[in-house]
Design a protein around this motif. Structure first.
Motif, PDB file in Angstrom:
ATOM      1  N   VAL A  69      -7.542   5.463  -5.795  1.00  0.00           N
ATOM      2  CA  VAL A  69      -6.115   5.205  -5.544  1.00  0.00           C
ATOM      3  C   VAL A  69      -5.848   3.719  -5.326  1.00  0.00           C
ATOM      4  CG1 VAL A  69      -5.806   7.493  -4.534  1.00  0.00           C
ATOM      5  CG2 VAL A  69      -6.244   5.540  -3.032  1.00  0.00           C
ATOM      6  N   ALA A  70      -6.906   2.902  -5.270  1.00  0.00           N
ATOM      7  CA  ALA A  70      -6.784   1.431  -5.181  1.00  0.00           C
ATOM      8  C   ALA A  70      -5.998   0.976  -3.974  1.00  0.00           C
ATOM      9  CB  ALA A  70      -6.166   0.872  -6.468  1.00  0.00           C
ATOM     10  N   LEU A  71      -6.370   1.508  -2.803  1.00  0.00           N
ATOM     11  CA  LEU A  71      -5.734   1.098  -1.547  1.00  0.00           C
ATOM     12  C   LEU A  71      -6.792   0.650  -0.549  1.00  0.00           C
ATOM     13  CD1 LEU A  71      -2.880   3.689  -0.867  1.00  0.00           C
ATOM     14  CD2 LEU A  71      -2.627   1.228  -1.172  1.00  0.00           C
ATOM     15  N   SER A  72      -7.567  -0.340  -0.927  1.00  0.00           N
ATOM     16  CA  SER A  72      -8.598  -0.860  -0.031  1.00  0.00           C
ATOM     17  C   SER A  72      -7.961  -1.795   1.000  1.00  0.00           C
ATOM     18  CB  SER A  72      -9.658  -1.616  -0.828  1.00  0.00           C
ATOM     19  OG  SER A  72      -9.098  -2.787  -1.392  1.00  0.00           O
ATOM     20  N   TRP A  73      -8.656  -1.988   2.110  1.00  0.00           N
ATOM     21  CA  TRP A  73      -8.193  -2.904   3.150  1.00  0.00           C
ATOM     22  C   TRP A  73      -8.904  -4.243   2.986  1.00  0.00           C
ATOM     23  CZ3 TRP A  73      -4.110  -1.328   5.798  1.00  0.00           C
ATOM     24  CH2 TRP A  73      -3.881   0.045   5.924  1.00  0.00           C
ATOM     25  N   SER A  74      -8.163  -5.275   2.665  1.00  0.00           N
ATOM     26  CA  SER A  74      -8.751  -6.601   2.478  1.00  0.00           C
ATOM     27  C   SER A  74      -7.640  -7.637   2.497  1.00  0.00           C
ATOM     28  CB  SER A  74      -9.499  -6.664   1.141  1.00  0.00           C
ATOM     29  OG  SER A  74      -8.583  -6.561   0.056  1.00  0.00           O
ATOM     30  N   TRP A  75      -8.034  -8.891   2.624  1.00  0.00           N
ATOM     31  CA  TRP A  75      -7.045  -9.974   2.564  1.00  0.00           C
ATOM     32  C   TRP A  75      -6.412 -10.036   1.181  1.00  0.00           C
ATOM     33  CZ3 TRP A  75      -5.071 -11.674   6.763  1.00  0.00           C
ATOM     34  CH2 TRP A  75      -5.823 -11.771   7.924  1.00  0.00           C
ATOM     35  N   ALA A  77      -5.786  -7.481  -0.668  1.00  0.00           N
ATOM     36  CA  ALA A  77      -4.791  -6.419  -0.690  1.00  0.00           C
ATOM     37  C   ALA A  77      -3.499  -6.888  -0.036  1.00  0.00           C
ATOM     38  CB  ALA A  77      -5.331  -5.178   0.020  1.00  0.00           C
ATOM     39  N   LEU A  78      -3.624  -7.626   1.085  1.00  0.00           N
ATOM     40  CA  LEU A  78      -2.443  -8.172   1.746  1.00  0.00           C
ATOM     41  C   LEU A  78      -1.691  -9.110   0.811  1.00  0.00           C
ATOM     42  CD1 LEU A  78      -0.669  -8.642   4.252  1.00  0.00           C
ATOM     43  CD2 LEU A  78      -2.296 -10.428   4.958  1.00  0.00           C
ATOM     44  N   GLY A  79      -2.435  -9.941   0.103  1.00  0.00           N
ATOM     45  CA  GLY A  79      -1.806 -10.851  -0.848  1.00  0.00           C
ATOM     46  C   GLY A  79      -1.091 -10.117  -1.961  1.00  0.00           C
ATOM     47  N   HIS A  80      -1.691  -9.040  -2.448  1.00  0.00           N
ATOM     48  CA  HIS A  80      -1.053  -8.251  -3.495  1.00  0.00           C
ATOM     49  C   HIS A  80       0.236  -7.612  -2.994  1.00  0.00           C
ATOM     50  CE1 HIS A  80      -5.165  -7.764  -5.684  1.00  0.00           C
ATOM     51  NE2 HIS A  80      -4.496  -8.806  -6.127  1.00  0.00           N
ATOM     52  N   GLY A  81       0.199  -7.109  -1.758  1.00  0.00           N
ATOM     53  CA  GLY A  81       1.402  -6.506  -1.202  1.00  0.00           C
ATOM     54  C   GLY A  81       2.528  -7.517  -1.050  1.00  0.00           C
ATOM     55  N   LEU A  82       2.194  -8.699  -0.553  1.00  0.00           N
ATOM     56  CA  LEU A  82       3.210  -9.742  -0.386  1.00  0.00           C
ATOM     57  C   LEU A  82       3.720 -10.238  -1.735  1.00  0.00           C
ATOM     58  CD1 LEU A  82       1.624 -11.787   2.544  1.00  0.00           C
ATOM     59  CD2 LEU A  82       3.568 -10.203   2.643  1.00  0.00           C
ATOM     60  N   LEU A  83       2.837 -10.289  -2.724  1.00  0.00           N
ATOM     61  CA  LEU A  83       3.265 -10.686  -4.066  1.00  0.00           C
ATOM     62  C   LEU A  83       4.306  -9.716  -4.607  1.00  0.00           C
ATOM     63  CD1 LEU A  83       2.962 -12.311  -6.736  1.00  0.00           C
ATOM     64  CD2 LEU A  83       1.115 -10.726  -7.346  1.00  0.00           C
ATOM     65  N   GLY A  84       4.001  -8.411  -4.501  1.00  0.00           N
ATOM     66  CA  GLY A  84       4.948  -7.408  -4.974  1.00  0.00           C
ATOM     67  C   GLY A  84       6.261  -7.474  -4.236  1.00  0.00           C
ATOM     68  N   LEU A  85       6.181  -7.637  -2.915  1.00  0.00           N
ATOM     69  CA  LEU A  85       7.401  -7.724  -2.113  1.00  0.00           C
ATOM     70  C   LEU A  85       8.253  -8.913  -2.533  1.00  0.00           C
ATOM     71  CD1 LEU A  85       7.583  -7.161   1.712  1.00  0.00           C
ATOM     72  CD2 LEU A  85       8.850  -9.025   0.655  1.00  0.00           C
ATOM     73  N   ARG A 202      -1.076  -4.887 -13.199  1.00  0.00           N
ATOM     74  CA  ARG A 202      -1.332  -6.328 -13.240  1.00  0.00           C
ATOM     75  C   ARG A 202      -2.417  -6.752 -12.245  1.00  0.00           C
ATOM     76  NH1 ARG A 202      -2.918 -10.513 -12.961  1.00  0.00           N
ATOM     77  NH2 ARG A 202      -1.997 -12.563 -13.279  1.00  0.00           N
ATOM     78  N   THR A 203      -2.386  -6.153 -11.041  1.00  0.00           N
ATOM     79  CA  THR A 203      -3.290  -6.583  -9.982  1.00  0.00           C
ATOM     80  C   THR A 203      -4.483  -5.659  -9.778  1.00  0.00           C
ATOM     81  OG1 THR A 203      -2.088  -5.362  -8.271  1.00  0.00           O
ATOM     82  CG2 THR A 203      -1.341  -7.620  -8.746  1.00  0.00           C
ATOM     83  N   GLY A 204      -4.377  -4.412 -10.233  1.00  0.00           N
ATOM     84  CA  GLY A 204      -5.404  -3.431  -9.959  1.00  0.00           C
ATOM     85  C   GLY A 204      -5.294  -2.853  -8.564  1.00  0.00           C
ATOM     86  N   SER A 205      -4.211  -3.166  -7.850  1.00  0.00           N
ATOM     87  CA  SER A 205      -4.041  -2.734  -6.466  1.00  0.00           C
ATOM     88  C   SER A 205      -2.721  -1.982  -6.297  1.00  0.00           C
ATOM     89  CB  SER A 205      -4.051  -3.957  -5.535  1.00  0.00           C
ATOM     90  OG  SER A 205      -3.691  -3.583  -4.228  1.00  0.00           O
ATOM     91  N   THR A 206      -2.793  -0.811  -5.671  1.00  0.00           N
ATOM     92  CA  THR A 206      -1.574  -0.062  -5.381  1.00  0.00           C
ATOM     93  C   THR A 206      -0.755  -0.744  -4.297  1.00  0.00           C
ATOM     94  OG1 THR A 206      -2.666   1.994  -6.031  1.00  0.00           O
ATOM     95  CG2 THR A 206      -0.700   2.215  -4.692  1.00  0.00           C
ATOM     96  N   TRP A 207      -1.382  -1.614  -3.515  1.00  0.00           N
ATOM     97  CA  TRP A 207      -0.627  -2.366  -2.510  1.00  0.00           C
ATOM     98  C   TRP A 207       0.450  -3.228  -3.161  1.00  0.00           C
ATOM     99  CZ3 TRP A 207      -0.554  -0.679   2.092  1.00  0.00           C
ATOM    100  CH2 TRP A 207      -1.696  -0.146   2.703  1.00  0.00           C
ATOM    101  N   ALA A 208       0.196  -3.733  -4.353  1.00  0.00           N
ATOM    102  CA  ALA A 208       1.216  -4.518  -5.056  1.00  0.00           C
ATOM    103  C   ALA A 208       2.420  -3.638  -5.380  1.00  0.00           C
ATOM    104  CB  ALA A 208       0.626  -5.121  -6.328  1.00  0.00           C
ATOM    105  N   ALA A 262     -10.689   0.845  -9.511  1.00  0.00           N
ATOM    106  CA  ALA A 262     -10.380   0.696  -8.105  1.00  0.00           C
ATOM    107  C   ALA A 262     -10.560  -0.751  -7.680  1.00  0.00           C
ATOM    108  CB  ALA A 262     -11.289   1.595  -7.269  1.00  0.00           C
ATOM    109  N   GLU A 263      -9.717  -1.175  -6.730  1.00  0.00           N
ATOM    110  CA  GLU A 263      -9.825  -2.527  -6.223  1.00  0.00           C
ATOM    111  C   GLU A 263     -11.014  -2.640  -5.293  1.00  0.00           C
ATOM    112  OE1 GLU A 263      -6.960  -3.512  -3.384  1.00  0.00           O
ATOM    113  OE2 GLU A 263      -7.110  -5.665  -3.699  1.00  0.00           O
ATOM    114  N   ARG A 264     -11.738  -3.716  -5.371  1.00  0.00           N
ATOM    115  CA  ARG A 264     -12.870  -3.952  -4.474  1.00  0.00           C
ATOM    116  C   ARG A 264     -12.422  -4.820  -3.318  1.00  0.00           C
ATOM    117  NH1 ARG A 264     -14.363  -0.556  -7.341  1.00  0.00           N
ATOM    118  NH2 ARG A 264     -16.282  -0.417  -8.559  1.00  0.00           N
TER     119      ARG A 264
END
Length: 265
Positions: A69-75, A77-85, A202-208, A262-264
């Motif tokens: 599901v590509a929802l790993s906890w990492s810095w 991932a935080l960057g991807h979430g902020l990018l999407g936002l 684009r990012t491989g992360s669902t956080w985005a 999946a995001e690493r």
């Protein structure tokens, strides 16, 4: 397993989305009707129900790891979430500013709603992220995208999940009235799904994708624009979200990752 087959996977995702939403329907009540802490609890319940449903689905029915599901906890991932936002917020604010400039909308000051600004911000975040952005993206751009990606390519999965996500909004309540506005609302939701899916791809992360979805609701909730005709604002949002999605897909295409990877951390 039959629950991984495309038609069943999409239908079950729709059901899971509705179950998660209605499991804490109080979180969708007008902000002034409940204490802030109760709305926060209700929002957390929505997200936790979605997580529980996905965990059960993947462990008991399809036997696939959570990493899909590509929802790993990492810095990262935080960057991807902020990018999407940031991308979604910029797109929506641009759309609303365009409507205002064209005299199709007018800005609504938050000070005029009679609620302390801090409470408005927290309440909007609860609705944007805990009630809608995180649980819906976990189900659609996380779990469903991974399941469909085992059978189809990224482009096909992006198209199908976007359209199915948009069609789900046929049952959404809101200010839309009449056939035309309901159709435009579904089209707008499809564009939102497309932008979220593009961020995931684009990012491989669902956080985005969570960031895009949450950013959409945060921008329109914290910098509201009142339209003369809702159709004009829906059309502006649709165009802005579509452009944002295309920009995500077209920028540095060589770095695009498969949605099934999946995001690493």
């Amino acid at each position: 397993m039959w629950t991984a087959r495309p038609v069943w996977a999409i239908l079950l995702t729709v059901v899971a989305t509705l179950v998660a939403a209605y499991s804490s329907a109080v979180a969708l009540v007008v902000p002034t009707s409940l204490p802030l802490w109760q709305r926060a609890v209700a929002g957390c319940v929505t997200s936790l129900v979605a997580v529980g449903l996905v965990v059960l689905w993947r462990r008991r029915l399809v036997h696939r790891p959570w990493s899909g599901v590509a929802l790993s906890w990492s810095w990262r991932a935080l960057g991807h979430g902020l990018l999407g936002l940031g991308i979604a917020a910029a797109a929506i604010l641009t759309a609303q500013a365009t409507c205002v400039a064209a005299d199709a909308c007018e800005w609504v000051p938050l000070s005029g709603v009679g609620i302390p600004l801090g409470e408005v911000v927290v309440s909007t975040f609860i609705s944007a992220v805990l009630v809608q952005g995180f649980p819906e993206e976990l189900l659609w751009r996380g779990n469903l995208t991974d399941l469909l990606g085992r059978r189809w390519g990224p482009g096909v999965v992006l198209l199908i999940t976007s359209v199915a996500f948009g069609m789900l909004h046929l049952v959404s309540s809101g200010p839309q009235d009449g056939v035309g506005e309901h159709v435009l609302y579904v089209v707008m939701a499809t564009a939102l799904g497309f932008a979220c899916g593009a961020a995931r791809l684009r990012t491989g992360s669902t956080w985005a994708a969570v960031g895009v979805h949450g950013g959409f609701h945060l921008a329109k909730g914290l910098v509201p624009a009142q339209p003369e005709e809702l159709a004009a604002l829906l059309a502006a949002w649709t165009v802005a979200l579509t452009v944002a999605g295309l920009a995500l897909l077209l920028r540095r295409p060589a770095r695009l990752r498969s949605h099934a990877a999946a995001e690493r951390p």
